[in-house]
Write a protein that holds these residues in place. Sequence first.
Motif, PDB file in Angstrom:
ATOM      1  N   GLY A   1       0.787  -1.221   0.000  1.00 13.93           N
ATOM      2  CA  GLY A   1       0.000   0.000   0.000  1.00 13.93           C
ATOM      3  C   GLY A   1       0.817   1.267   0.000  1.00 13.93           C
ATOM      4  N   TYR A   2       2.118   1.169  -0.309  1.00 15.44           N
ATOM      5  CA  TYR A   2       2.985   2.348  -0.358  1.00 15.44           C
ATOM      6  C   TYR A   2       3.114   2.800  -1.809  1.00 15.44           C
ATOM      7  CZ  TYR A   2       4.705   1.788   4.458  1.00 15.44           C
ATOM      8  OH  TYR A   2       4.828   1.719   5.818  1.00 15.44           O
ATOM      9  N   ASP A   3       3.144   4.115  -1.996  1.00 18.31           N
ATOM     10  CA  ASP A   3       3.385   4.643  -3.339  1.00 18.31           C
ATOM     11  C   ASP A   3       4.854   4.999  -3.547  1.00 18.31           C
ATOM     12  OD1 ASP A   3       3.576   6.792  -1.667  1.00 18.31           O
ATOM     13  OD2 ASP A   3       2.086   8.031  -2.699  1.00 18.31           O
ATOM     14  N   ASP A   4       5.679   4.836  -2.508  1.00 18.24           N
ATOM     15  CA  ASP A   4       7.093   5.173  -2.589  1.00 18.24           C
ATOM     16  C   ASP A   4       7.909   3.980  -2.089  1.00 18.24           C
ATOM     17  OD1 ASP A   4       9.642   6.174  -2.548  1.00 18.24           O
ATOM     18  OD2 ASP A   4       9.222   7.854  -1.217  1.00 18.24           O
ATOM     19  N   PRO A   5       8.611   3.266  -2.991  1.00 20.81           N
ATOM     20  CA  PRO A   5       9.397   2.108  -2.555  1.00 20.81           C
ATOM     21  C   PRO A   5      10.461   2.460  -1.516  1.00 20.81           C
ATOM     22  CG  PRO A   5       9.164   2.115  -4.939  1.00 20.81           C
ATOM     23  CD  PRO A   5       8.639   3.426  -4.453  1.00 20.81           C
ATOM     24  N   GLU A   6      11.058   3.649  -1.640  1.00 17.95           N
ATOM     25  CA  GLU A   6      12.089   4.045  -0.680  1.00 17.95           C
ATOM     26  C   GLU A   6      11.497   4.167   0.727  1.00 17.95           C
ATOM     27  OE1 GLU A   6      15.379   4.527  -1.095  1.00 17.95           O
ATOM     28  OE2 GLU A   6      15.252   3.900  -3.191  1.00 17.95           O
ATOM     29  N   ARG A   7      10.316   4.746   0.820  1.00 14.22           N
ATOM     30  CA  ARG A   7       9.694   4.931   2.131  1.00 14.22           C
ATOM     31  C   ARG A   7       9.307   3.582   2.731  1.00 14.22           C
ATOM     32  NH1 ARG A   7       4.521   6.695   4.121  1.00 14.22           N
ATOM     33  NH2 ARG A   7       3.656   6.665   2.014  1.00 14.22           N
ATOM     34  N   TRP A   8       8.800   2.667   1.890  1.00 17.23           N
ATOM     35  CA  TRP A   8       8.457   1.340   2.397  1.00 17.23           C
ATOM     36  C   TRP A   8       9.689   0.626   2.925  1.00 17.23           C
ATOM     37  CZ3 TRP A   8      10.120  -3.524   0.757  1.00 17.23           C
ATOM     38  CH2 TRP A   8       9.472  -4.615   1.350  1.00 17.23           C
ATOM     39  N   TRP A   9      10.789   0.693   2.176  1.00 16.23           N
ATOM     40  CA  TRP A   9      11.999  -0.008   2.609  1.00 16.23           C
ATOM     41  C   TRP A   9      12.534   0.601   3.910  1.00 16.23           C
ATOM     42  CZ3 TRP A   9      14.207  -4.449   1.320  1.00 16.23           C
ATOM     43  CH2 TRP A   9      15.488  -4.713   1.787  1.00 16.23           C
ATOM     44  N   GLU A  10      12.478   1.926   4.021  1.00 21.95           N
ATOM     45  CA  GLU A  10      12.919   2.556   5.260  1.00 21.95           C
ATOM     46  C   GLU A  10      12.079   2.084   6.444  1.00 21.95           C
ATOM     47  OE1 GLU A  10      13.041   6.769   5.149  1.00 21.95           O
ATOM     48  OE2 GLU A  10      14.997   6.857   4.174  1.00 21.95           O
ATOM     49  N   ASP A  11      10.753   2.045   6.260  1.00 22.83           N
ATOM     50  CA  ASP A  11       9.889   1.660   7.375  1.00 22.83           C
ATOM     51  C   ASP A  11      10.091   0.208   7.777  1.00 22.83           C
ATOM     52  OD1 ASP A  11       8.879   4.180   7.370  1.00 22.83           O
ATOM     53  OD2 ASP A  11       6.942   3.675   6.461  1.00 22.83           O
ATOM     54  N   VAL A  12      10.290  -0.671   6.808  1.00 25.71           N
ATOM     55  CA  VAL A  12      10.362  -2.100   7.098  1.00 25.71           C
ATOM     56  C   VAL A  12      11.751  -2.528   7.554  1.00 25.71           C
ATOM     57  CG1 VAL A  12      10.110  -4.410   6.078  1.00 25.71           C
ATOM     58  CG2 VAL A  12       8.481  -2.612   5.523  1.00 25.71           C
ATOM     59  N   ILE A  13      12.795  -1.937   6.959  1.00 22.77           N
ATOM     60  CA  ILE A  13      14.157  -2.423   7.218  1.00 22.77           C
ATOM     61  C   ILE A  13      15.019  -1.391   7.924  1.00 22.77           C
ATOM     62  CG2 ILE A  13      16.253  -3.340   6.169  1.00 22.77           C
ATOM     63  CD1 ILE A  13      13.894  -5.226   5.963  1.00 22.77           C
TER      64      ILE A  13
END
Length: 786
Positions: free
Chosen positions: A144-156
Amino acid sequence: MTAAPDGRTGPLILGVRHHGPGSARAVRAALEDRQPACVLVEGPPEGDALLPLAADEAMRPPVALLAHAVGDPGRAAFWPLADFSPEWVAIRWALDHKAAVRFIDLPAAHSLALDPTWGDGEGDEVADQGVRIDPIGVLAETAGYDDPERWWEDVIEHRGSGDAASPFDALAEAMGALREAYGHGGHQRDLVREAHMRIQLRAARKEFGDEDVAVVCGAWHVPALTVRTGVTADRALLKGLPKVKAETTWVPWTHRRLARHSGYGAGIDSPGWYGHLFAAPDRPVERWMTKVAGLLRDEDRPVSSAHVIEAVRLAETLATMRGRPLAGLGETLDAVRAVMCDGSDVPLDLVRDRLIIGDVLGEVPPDAPAVPLQRDLTGLQRSLRLKPEALEKELDLDLRKEMDAARSRLLLRLRLLGVGWGEPSAGRGSTGTFRESWRLRWEPELHVKIAEAGAWGTTVLSAATAKAASDAASATALADITALAERCLLAELTEALPVVMRALADLAALDTDVGHLAQALPALARSLRYGDVRSTDTAALGEVAAGLAERICVGLPPACTGLDTDAAAEMRGHLEGVHTAVGLLPDGEGLAVRWGAVLRGLAGRDSVPGLIRGRAARLLLDDGRLAEDEAARLMGLALSPGTPPGEAAAWIEGFVGGASGGGMLLVHDERLLGLVDAWLTGVHAHAFTDVLPLLRRTFSSYEPGVRRTLGELVARGPAAGAGSAPTSAGVPGFGPGLDEERADGVLPVLRLLLDTDPDTDPDTDDDMDLGMDPDMDDDDLVGVGR
């Protein structure tokens, strides 16, 4: 840990993102937990012998493993590593714990030999549709993220150290689902790489045992390393691959290069930010805001501790509102813009450039393998105190100093070899011939350029000499060989100069095109001028230059007849270049007199285009070889009613056009301005539209103040006569004569400046210091005032 396919606890396979600080922390924690005896890392096996250098105290990331084909250094590849790269952390852990460490990717001998586009878009439905999968992007969109960078930051990246090892099983499962759905995702080359990785993994498991092997690779490859395949099938994928002999070494890298989405691995948008996340022991947001405040203070921005506190609070509030576990780069940027930058993006751009990306340049040990040319260059850089830096800097040189002269020679020789470390720039100080200014910036790709240049020699001097001799032998244009001669003189390539001079003399003797000769002469004249500064022998060059000048004087007049508009504009450029060059050639008055006769002939010949005739007249006037009355006569003839308007406009463009000070000439000589004004007002309406573009081009190059003054003079009309008093309409321009009364008003100021007293003897020493004639009288001062 990752379970083996047979259900036993198998090798530890850690799927990471290249240059990810969260992945790097997780890798370190996982290795500490498992304590493997062997660590396998994604990279070319040719670099195995260089891995111990990673523990050297002189090795400071970011660095890159450089592999290039022997005999073809231009065919090269980089494997960059930062201190926050998981692969680098794994290598350092293995070296620190005395564990075996190896690279397991496809050998560079094969990857350099393969066509770069080999395998792209072949082999499955996804690839056939032209789709190349971005695994992180697909997972981010699924979450549900529109920004892969933001998703990776949040998860990892934003996970705490306590659960740093937990993402690997989840990532392996996610990547397995993606590989099942998309196959190789449009990257068929990966199938070959993964086959080689599996072969190397089998060998390590056989040598060390399943539980004593750890693998650090891109998360995309994890499913391929855990799948059950046979060694025969893997070897079949590798059979028949092209191969070249490859050499590897460590080279410095930069954060700015990590930010580019090119080369090996994944480019990252914010290497400086990632480096901060990896290095910060705690409170990363607070420490980051402190860095930003320090940078802005250095730039004279009023940033206080209160600003830092408010920016941290705002970033944390934004992260909470956006549902993020920790304030990320987006939140910190928004907070910095609002609190420290007053909503402006201008200072924020500085933060992006200096901190988010950064200009960090890595270092490698001096005993790292390198081509001989690189070693010689490194020694020269050290002795001349020219340290390679990623940040662009200005270097001003005074060629009268031996150190600066040696620096100039090095930079010029490197440019001749195609190593563009330094670029000449316009100096901010003196414009004398003993001054040079350079812009220096070291880019990692220059190591490849040096490797390529190594084919010419083992030292910078020998390589530049051989390259210059080769260029001279292959040159076919006279302008190219004269430019090469200039570069050889400036770089003091004394052994190459005779070869270049012979080639220059041969081409000059055979070339009969006056345009080519005129194009070649300025470079020779500059070489003679700068050669004096560097105390080089330019006698042979002077003979060739003098010969070219003589041939130009003979051939230029007939070459200037019968030219169309474009050819006349090109010839005008040649005319100006030759005129400048003649002023630099050490041939006394003889050549200058002959050149003056050529210009006078061009100025009075009707068959020559008006642009060239006007330019020749102007050059003569500026040199004092044409009286003002004669210049006015030539203008009057060129602007007579019998001259076609287009030809007359071209003459005006040649005489007062461009950045040659023609506007000031019209301001101070009312006769010439009156001639132009009378001609322009007499042009017929049907011809005015034809000459308007030429006039626009001529007068638009003037400074705004000059154009305004000309408009005021034209609006006032011609002065009543020389020396007329000012009128209410404005101050009259200079007439044909000299207003002695106005000139006398300048004398008291000049005497004050020159420290002279008309009632006493002149002070000879002061006059000489100022470059004045000690016998100068008041009449001479009147001339100065004029």
